[in-house]
Scaffold this motif. Structure first.
Motif, PDB file in Angstrom:
ATOM      1  N   MET A   1       0.836  -1.186   0.000  1.00 24.19           N
ATOM      2  CA  MET A   1       0.000   0.000   0.000  1.00 24.19           C
ATOM      3  C   MET A   1       0.863   1.226   0.000  1.00 24.19           C
ATOM      4  O   MET A   1       1.920   1.289  -0.527  1.00 24.19           O
ATOM      5  CB  MET A   1      -0.833   0.018   1.266  1.00 24.19           C
ATOM      6  CG  MET A   1       0.027   0.001   2.501  1.00 24.19           C
ATOM      7  SD  MET A   1      -0.350   1.223   3.712  1.00 24.19           S
ATOM      8  CE  MET A   1       0.424   2.656   3.143  1.00 24.19           C
ATOM      9  N   ALA A   2       0.432   2.147   0.714  1.00 22.24           N
ATOM     10  CA  ALA A   2       1.214   3.320   1.054  1.00 22.24           C
ATOM     11  C   ALA A   2       1.770   3.997  -0.171  1.00 22.24           C
ATOM     12  O   ALA A   2       1.654   3.514  -1.268  1.00 22.24           O
ATOM     13  CB  ALA A   2       2.368   2.956   1.957  1.00 22.24           C
ATOM     14  N   LEU A  49       0.482  15.562   5.399  1.00 22.29           N
ATOM     15  CA  LEU A  49      -0.020  14.836   6.566  1.00 22.29           C
ATOM     16  C   LEU A  49       0.074  15.681   7.833  1.00 22.29           C
ATOM     17  O   LEU A  49      -0.849  15.714   8.639  1.00 22.29           O
ATOM     18  CB  LEU A  49       0.762  13.531   6.751  1.00 22.29           C
ATOM     19  CG  LEU A  49       0.324  12.338   5.914  1.00 22.29           C
ATOM     20  CD1 LEU A  49       1.084  11.101   6.321  1.00 22.29           C
ATOM     21  CD2 LEU A  49      -1.171  12.107   6.032  1.00 22.29           C
ATOM     22  N   ASP A  50       1.207  16.360   7.985  1.00 21.40           N
ATOM     23  CA  ASP A  50       1.380  17.195   9.186  1.00 21.40           C
ATOM     24  C   ASP A  50       0.312  18.276   9.264  1.00 21.40           C
ATOM     25  O   ASP A  50      -0.321  18.468  10.310  1.00 21.40           O
ATOM     26  CB  ASP A  50       2.774  17.843   9.168  1.00 21.40           C
ATOM     27  CG  ASP A  50       3.865  16.862   9.584  1.00 21.40           C
ATOM     28  OD1 ASP A  50       3.524  15.783  10.094  1.00 21.40           O
ATOM     29  OD2 ASP A  50       5.046  17.179   9.391  1.00 21.40           O
ATOM     30  N   CYS A  51       0.121  18.979   8.187  1.00 22.92           N
ATOM     31  CA  CYS A  51      -0.865  20.062   8.182  1.00 22.92           C
ATOM     32  C   CYS A  51      -2.271  19.525   8.366  1.00 22.92           C
ATOM     33  O   CYS A  51      -3.093  20.124   9.074  1.00 22.92           O
ATOM     34  CB  CYS A  51      -0.768  20.860   6.883  1.00 22.92           C
ATOM     35  SG  CYS A  51       0.739  21.826   6.741  1.00 22.92           S
ATOM     36  N   PHE A  92      -7.853   9.169   6.791  1.00 23.52           N
ATOM     37  CA  PHE A  92      -7.441   7.801   7.085  1.00 23.52           C
ATOM     38  C   PHE A  92      -5.925   7.685   7.150  1.00 23.52           C
ATOM     39  O   PHE A  92      -5.382   6.969   7.997  1.00 23.52           O
ATOM     40  CB  PHE A  92      -7.977   6.847   6.028  1.00 23.52           C
ATOM     41  CG  PHE A  92      -9.432   6.529   6.189  1.00 23.52           C
ATOM     42  CD1 PHE A  92     -10.072   6.738   7.406  1.00 23.52           C
ATOM     43  CD2 PHE A  92     -10.163   6.020   5.133  1.00 23.52           C
ATOM     44  CE1 PHE A  92     -11.422   6.447   7.556  1.00 23.52           C
ATOM     45  CE2 PHE A  92     -11.516   5.723   5.282  1.00 23.52           C
ATOM     46  CZ  PHE A  92     -12.132   5.936   6.486  1.00 23.52           C
ATOM     47  N   ASP A  93      -5.252   8.363   6.264  1.00 23.69           N
ATOM     48  CA  ASP A  93      -3.797   8.232   6.239  1.00 23.69           C
ATOM     49  C   ASP A  93      -3.159   8.871   7.469  1.00 23.69           C
ATOM     50  O   ASP A  93      -2.160   8.366   7.984  1.00 23.69           O
ATOM     51  CB  ASP A  93      -3.233   8.850   4.954  1.00 23.69           C
ATOM     52  CG  ASP A  93      -2.188   7.935   4.322  1.00 23.69           C
ATOM     53  OD1 ASP A  93      -2.406   6.710   4.341  1.00 23.69           O
ATOM     54  OD2 ASP A  93      -1.165   8.452   3.843  1.00 23.69           O
ATOM     55  N   VAL A  94      -3.733   9.969   7.923  1.00 31.66           N
ATOM     56  CA  VAL A  94      -3.240  10.565   9.164  1.00 31.66           C
ATOM     57  C   VAL A  94      -3.462   9.588  10.318  1.00 31.66           C
ATOM     58  O   VAL A  94      -2.562   9.339  11.122  1.00 31.66           O
ATOM     59  CB  VAL A  94      -3.958  11.899   9.453  1.00 31.66           C
ATOM     60  CG1 VAL A  94      -3.551  12.427  10.823  1.00 31.66           C
ATOM     61  CG2 VAL A  94      -3.640  12.922   8.387  1.00 31.66           C
ATOM     62  N   LEU A 161     -11.145   1.428   6.376  1.00 31.80           N
ATOM     63  CA  LEU A 161     -11.684   1.571   7.726  1.00 31.80           C
ATOM     64  C   LEU A 161     -11.570   0.267   8.496  1.00 31.80           C
ATOM     65  O   LEU A 161     -11.177   0.248   9.669  1.00 31.80           O
ATOM     66  CB  LEU A 161     -13.145   2.007   7.635  1.00 31.80           C
ATOM     67  CG  LEU A 161     -13.780   2.581   8.892  1.00 31.80           C
ATOM     68  CD1 LEU A 161     -12.932   3.715   9.428  1.00 31.80           C
ATOM     69  CD2 LEU A 161     -15.173   3.079   8.589  1.00 31.80           C
ATOM     70  N   ASP A 162     -11.895  -0.818   7.849  1.00 30.58           N
ATOM     71  CA  ASP A 162     -11.766  -2.124   8.492  1.00 30.58           C
ATOM     72  C   ASP A 162     -10.317  -2.395   8.875  1.00 30.58           C
ATOM     73  O   ASP A 162     -10.031  -2.898   9.966  1.00 30.58           O
ATOM     74  CB  ASP A 162     -12.269  -3.230   7.554  1.00 30.58           C
ATOM     75  CG  ASP A 162     -13.782  -3.194   7.402  1.00 30.58           C
ATOM     76  OD1 ASP A 162     -14.448  -2.564   8.251  1.00 30.58           O
ATOM     77  OD2 ASP A 162     -14.292  -3.770   6.436  1.00 30.58           O
ATOM     78  N   GLU A 163      -9.429  -2.049   7.991  1.00 28.61           N
ATOM     79  CA  GLU A 163      -8.015  -2.244   8.265  1.00 28.61           C
ATOM     80  C   GLU A 163      -7.598  -1.471   9.516  1.00 28.61           C
ATOM     81  O   GLU A 163      -6.936  -2.016  10.408  1.00 28.61           O
ATOM     82  CB  GLU A 163      -7.188  -1.763   7.061  1.00 28.61           C
ATOM     83  CG  GLU A 163      -5.684  -1.831   7.277  1.00 28.61           C
ATOM     84  CD  GLU A 163      -4.965  -0.785   6.445  1.00 28.61           C
ATOM     85  OE1 GLU A 163      -5.549  -0.290   5.464  1.00 28.61           O
ATOM     86  OE2 GLU A 163      -3.828  -0.444   6.799  1.00 28.61           O
ATOM     87  N   ILE A 164      -8.026  -0.215   9.587  1.00 35.25           N
ATOM     88  CA  ILE A 164      -7.666   0.617  10.732  1.00 35.25           C
ATOM     89  C   ILE A 164      -8.231   0.048  12.027  1.00 35.25           C
ATOM     90  O   ILE A 164      -7.546  -0.016  13.053  1.00 35.25           O
ATOM     91  CB  ILE A 164      -8.172   2.055  10.517  1.00 35.25           C
ATOM     92  CG1 ILE A 164      -7.356   2.734   9.410  1.00 35.25           C
ATOM     93  CG2 ILE A 164      -8.104   2.852  11.799  1.00 35.25           C
ATOM     94  CD1 ILE A 164      -7.810   4.132   9.111  1.00 35.25           C
TER      95      ILE A 164
END
Lengths: 238, 238
Positions: A1-2, A49-51, A92-94, A161-164
Motif C-alpha cells: 500500500m502506502a 499529513l502534518d498540516c 485515514f492516512d493521518v 476503515l476495516d483495516e484501521i
DNA sequence: AATTAAACATACTACTGAGTATGTTGCAAT
DNA sequence: ATTGCAACATACTCAGTAGTATGTTTAATT
C-alpha cells in the motif's frame, strides 16, 4: 500500500505496513521530483499529513475543509488532490500514520524482560510519551475511534476503515495479553483484564484532550509526565 | 441564550436509542401549551435534547445536520429553530445538561464521610456510573471539550462557551481538592495531583468512546463496571 | 531540442446544509 | 365567535465546500 515511493532515504515510515487496500494513492508511483534547492530526502507527503493532522485536531474532520489544509500548507487544493483521492482518504492516512507510530513505540519496549506488571508499565509509558510527542496525529486517532461511520461510502474506504479498526484491536490486544501474563506470573492481582486495560488506555489517550505542549517544553518534561501517568495507572494513588 | 436552566427532574431515560422516530405522517403529539401562570422558559423540549445528543454522539457536531436531528425527532427544522437560535446553541445545551447531570451525581456522594482516598473513589464511581447511564449526553461533553473553537462567532455564544469551560474547571477542581485532602490525611501517597486527576478522569471519560449499552443490560451491570473502574484508578492493578 | 509526465495552480460545478421567511393549526382567553 | 399566539411545518436563500476539469511549470529522458 502506502505511497510506494521507493526513494525512502528518510528514516521515517513508509512501506512497513502490510500491503492492503489501495485507496487514494498517488497515481504514478515514480520518484518524486525535487526542485533545485530542495533538501534531499524530504517527503512531500509528510508535509500534507502534518498540516492535515493539525487541522483535524483543531477543527475536527467535518470542520476542516481541504482549503484549510491547503492554506496551512501554503498551497492550493490541487496539491492535495494530486496525492489523495478524497478528504476521507487523507484523514485515514493521518490516522494510520498515528497508529503506526504508536505501535512502533510500544512494541519496541515489549522485549525488555521483566514481569507482566513491569512490562505493562513500560508499554504505558511508551504509549504516553508517543502521545505527547505526536499530539496532532494521535488526537486525530482519538477522534477517529468513534467515527466509525464518517462518510465511508465507497467500498475502498470501507476496507481501509476495516483495516484501521483491525490495527486498533491488535493494539489493545498487546496490552491485554501482557496484562494476563502479569496475572499468570502473580505480578498483577486485578481481575477484569478488559475493563482494566480500557481504563489504563483511556487515562493515556485522554492526553490527546488536555495536553498541549508549552513553549520551551523539553523532552525530559514529556518523559516525566509519561512516567507519572504510567506509574499511577499501574500502582494507583494509595 | 434565552434559555432557562431548571428543566426539573433528572432521571430521564438512559440515552438508550430514542424510539421517538415512529415513521408516520407529521404527527401532532401532546402539544403542551403553556398555561397561565407558567414560567416562561420552562420548556419541556427534552425530546429535542435527547435526539440531538444521540446524533451528536454518532456523527459529531459538524457531521450532524439540523435536519438529521429533526428526522430523528419525527419533525422538521421548524420545531428545533423554534427553541434554539442556532445549531451551536443546541450543542451547548446538550453539553450543559450533560455536565449538570455529572455534577449532580458527583456532588451527591461527596458528603458521605470517609478519608480523602475513599471519597475520591466514591466520586469516580459516581462519575463513571453517570457516564454509562447518560452516554449520549456525556459523549457530547467529551467531544465538546477540545472543540473550543467550534463556530463560536457571536458574542453570546462565546459567553456560553466561557460558562461551560468554567463549569468544567470547577468540576475538575472537585477532584483535585479531595485528592489533596487525601494527601493531607495520609490516605493518598501519590504526589502530582494535577497529572493524577487528569489520568483518573481520563480513564472514566474514555467510557464515552468504548462503552455502548448492550441489550438487556441491567443497572447492576453498569454499577459493576463503574465500581471496577473506580477501584482500579485508586488502587492500581498490582 | 524536443518530448513527456509529474507536480502543482486556477477556475469551475454541483450540492449540501444553516438559517430565514412565511404559512398553518389548534388552544385559550376574551 | 373571535382573536391572539404558541407551536410547529413548508418553502425558500445563499454561503461554503468536496470534487473536477483544465491550464502551467519544471525536470528528467530521449
Amino acid at each position: 500500500m502506502a505511497r510506494s515511493d521507493h526513494e525512502a532515504e528518510g528514516q521515517r515510515d513508509l512501506g512497513a505496513d502490510a500491503a492492503v487496500v489501495e485507496a487514494g494513492r498517488p497515481r504514478r508511483p515514480t520518484r518524486s521530483r525535487r526542485k533545485a534547492g530542495d533538501v534531499a530526502g524530504a517527503d512531500n507527503n509528510i508535509d500534507i499529513l502534518d498540516c492535515a493532522a493539525q487541522c483535524f485536531m483543531e477543527m475536527g474532520f467535518q470542520g476542516t475543509s481541504i482549503d484549510d489544509v491547503a492554506r496551512r500548507l501554503g498551497a492550493t487544493k490541487g496539491r492535495i488532490y494530486h496525492y489523495y483521492a478524497s478528504k476521507t482518504d487523507l484523514f485515514f492516512d493521518v490516522h494510520r500514520e498515528g497508529m503506526r507510530r504508536l505501535n512502533e513505540a510500544v512494541i519496541a519496549v515489549m522485549g525488555s524482560g521483566g514481569n507482566g506488571r513491569e512490562t505493562l508499565r513500560a508499554m504505558l509509558e511508551a504509549h504516553a510519551l508517543t502521545m505527547l510527542q505526536n499530539i496532532a496525529y494521535l488526537a486525530v486517532v482519538v477522534q477517529g475511534v468513534h467515527m466509525h461511520r464518517l462518510g465511508a461510502t465507497t467500498l475502498a474506504q470501507r476496507q481501509v476503515l476495516d483495516e484501521i479498526m483491525a490495527i486498533r484491536r491488535d493494539f489493545e490486544k498487546l496490552f491485554s495479553d501482557v496484562f494476563r501474563r502479569g496475572q499468570a506470573d502473580g505480578s498483577i492481582r486485578a481481575e477484569n483484564a478488559s475493563i482494566a486495560v480500557k481504563g489504563m488506555l483511556g487515562a493515556v489517550n485522554w492526553t490527546a484532550i488536555w495536553y498541549r505542549p508549552r513553549a520551551n517544553e523539553t523532552l525530559a518534561d514529556k518523559q516525566k509526565i509519561a512516567r507519572e501517568l504510567a506509574a499511577l495507572q499501574v500502582g494507583g494513588v494509595a
